[in-house]
Design an enzyme around this catalytic site. Structure first.
Site, mmCIF file in Angstrom:
data_model
loop_
_atom_site.group_PDB
_atom_site.id
_atom_site.type_symbol
_atom_site.label_atom_id
_atom_site.label_comp_id
_atom_site.label_asym_id
_atom_site.label_seq_id
_atom_site.Cartn_x
_atom_site.Cartn_y
_atom_site.Cartn_z
ATOM 1 N N SER A 1 0.839 -1.193 0.000
ATOM 2 C CA SER A 1 0.000 0.000 0.000
ATOM 3 C C SER A 1 0.875 1.245 0.000
ATOM 4 C CB SER A 1 -0.887 0.030 1.252
ATOM 5 O OG SER A 1 -0.108 0.345 2.394
ATOM 6 N N ASP A 2 0.280 2.362 -0.316
ATOM 7 C CA ASP A 2 0.912 3.645 -0.023
ATOM 8 C C ASP A 2 0.906 3.783 1.501
ATOM 9 O OD1 ASP A 2 2.023 6.133 -0.219
ATOM 10 O OD2 ASP A 2 0.197 7.137 -0.896
ATOM 11 N N CYS A 3 1.809 4.576 2.037
ATOM 12 C CA CYS A 3 1.893 4.691 3.492
ATOM 13 C C CYS A 3 0.644 5.365 4.060
ATOM 14 C CB CYS A 3 3.150 5.452 3.886
ATOM 15 S SG CYS A 3 4.652 4.539 3.499
#
Length: 320
Positions: free
Chosen positions: A20-22
Site C-alpha cells: 500500500s501507499d503509506c
C-alpha cells in the site's frame, strides 16, 4: 489489484507482491469510511490482495481479524510467502553470494549517478514558447537573472528528496559558463511585496538578456498541501510584465511540480520564451544553462496538461 494487475497484466508470479501507499490502509476506515474500524480495514485490504501495509501497525490487527473470521491464515500465508520469496530471490538469506552484499558507500554518488541526475534534469525540461531567442548565442555578453529560483538550491529538489552531494543553482551555472551573469531577487514566490522590483528592473535594463526564474515550490504545493488555484502566486507575473516592458529578450523559466496558468505570458509578445523546468534536482542549474545556449536539446513533452486558471470555475471538480 486482482483482475487488472494480477490477471490482465500478469503480475502473478509467487514472488510478486503489492504494498500500500503509506497510511493508505488506515485511510480506508479513518477517512474514507469504507469500513467502521481498523480491524475490518486490515482484513479488507489483505483479502483484496494488499500483501504489505506501508504503515506502522495496522496489519497487527489481522490477528483479531482472523479470530473474527474476517480473513484467514491461508490468506496471510499467501502474502507472507510472496514477500519472503522476493527476499530469497534478492539473496537476502544468502548474503555471501548476493550481488547486493558487496555494495558500500563507494557505490553511492558515482559519476554514472551524477550523469544520470543531469540527464534526468535535461529530459524533464520542456520548451513551451520561443520566438527565436533561444538558443542564446554561444558567448552571451550580459545576462540579468531575476526571480526567486535564480539562486535556488534545495528548492530545486521538491519534496521527498535525499541529501544531495551538491546543488547547482541557475546563478552558479550561468556564472560558471558566461562572463557577465548577475542576479537580483526581484520578488519572492508568494508575496505582494514589490520593494525589490526597482533593483531588478535596474539590473535588467543594463543587460542584453533577461532570464526570469520563478514559479511555485513547497510553500505552495506538496504532500497534504493542495493548491486552490493554478494561477501564478504573489506578484511574480506583475514583475515579469514590468521586465517585458523593457524590450529586451526575456526568457521565463517556470519551476515547480504542477502547472500554472501561462496565458498572460503566452499572449505577451515581449516574453520571448517560456521553459518548464519542474524540480530538476542537484544539476538543475547546469541542465538549464546547457539548454538555454543550445548545448543540449529541450524535451518535447510536459508531464501535465496546461490549463488556464478559469478552467476550474467552468468545470465540475468531480466530473472534469
Amino acid at each position: 489489484m486482482q483482475t487488472l494487475l494480477r490477471e490482465h497484466w500478469g503480475w502473478d508470479q509467487p514472488y510478486q507482491w503489492i504494498t500500500s501507499d503509506c497510511d493508505a490502509v488506515n485511510d480506508v476506515w479513518e477517512y474514507h469510511n469504507y469500513t467502521a474500524d481498523s480491524i475490518t480495514a486490515a482484513a479488507a485490504a489483505l483479502n483484496a490482495g494488499t500483501d504489505l501495509a506501508c504503515e506502522g501497525s495496522i496489519y497487527n490487527d489481522l490477528v483479531q481479524a482472523i479470530s473474527f473470521n474476517m480473513t484467514n491464515e491461508a490468506t496471510v500465508d499467501r502474502s507472507v510467502s510472496r514477500l519472503y520469496l522476493s527476499l530469497m530471490r534478492l539473496g537476502f538469506f544468502d548474503l555471501k553470494n548476493s550481488k547486493y552484499a558487496s555494495l558500500s558507500w563507494t557505490d553511492v554518488d558515482t559519476s554514472d549517478a551524477r550523469d544520470l541526475a543531469k540527464e534526468a534534469a535535461v529530459k524533464g525540461m520542456t520548451l513551451m514558447k520561443n520566438d527565436g531567442t533561444l538558443p542564446l548565442p554561444a558567448s552571451v555578453a550580459s545576462v540579468a537573472l531575476i526571480g526567486p529560483y535564480g539562486n535556488a538550491t534545495t528548492q530545486m529538489q521538491g519534496s521527498y528528496s535525499g541529501v544531495a552531494p551538491y546543488l547547482v543553482s541557475p546563478l552558479m551555472a550561468m556564472q560558471a559558463k558566461w562572463q557577465n551573469a548577475t542576479y537580483s531577487l526581484g520578488t519572492a514566490i508568494n508575496t505582494e511585496d514589490s520593494s525589490n522590483f526597482s533593483s531588478a528592473i535596474e539590473l535588467a535594463s543594463a543587460s542584453d538578456y533577461i532570464i526570469y526564474c520563478g514559479g511555485i515550490d513547497g510553500c505552495i504545493e506538496g504532500q497534504a498541501r493542495d493548491r486552490t488555484t493554478i494561477s501564478w502566486p504573489g506578484n511574480q507575473l506583475r514583475l515579469v510584465g514590468e521586465l517585458s516592458a523593457l524590450g529586451k529578450p526575456l526568457v521565463v523559466v517556470q519551476f515547480g511540480g504542477g502547472q500554472l496558468d501561462d496565458s498572460v505570458l503566452l499572449a505577451n509578445d515581449s516574453v520571448s520564451a517560456i521553459v518548464w523546468a519542474g524540480y530538476p534536482g542537484q544539476s538543475g542549474g547546469d541542465a538549464l544553462v546547457d539548454l538555454l545556449d543550445g548545448t543540449l536539446a529541450f524535451a518535447g513533452r510536459l508531464p501535465i496538461t496546461q490549463y488556464p486558471a478559469h478552467y476550474v470555475d467552468e468545470t465540475e471538480m468531480v466530473d472534469p
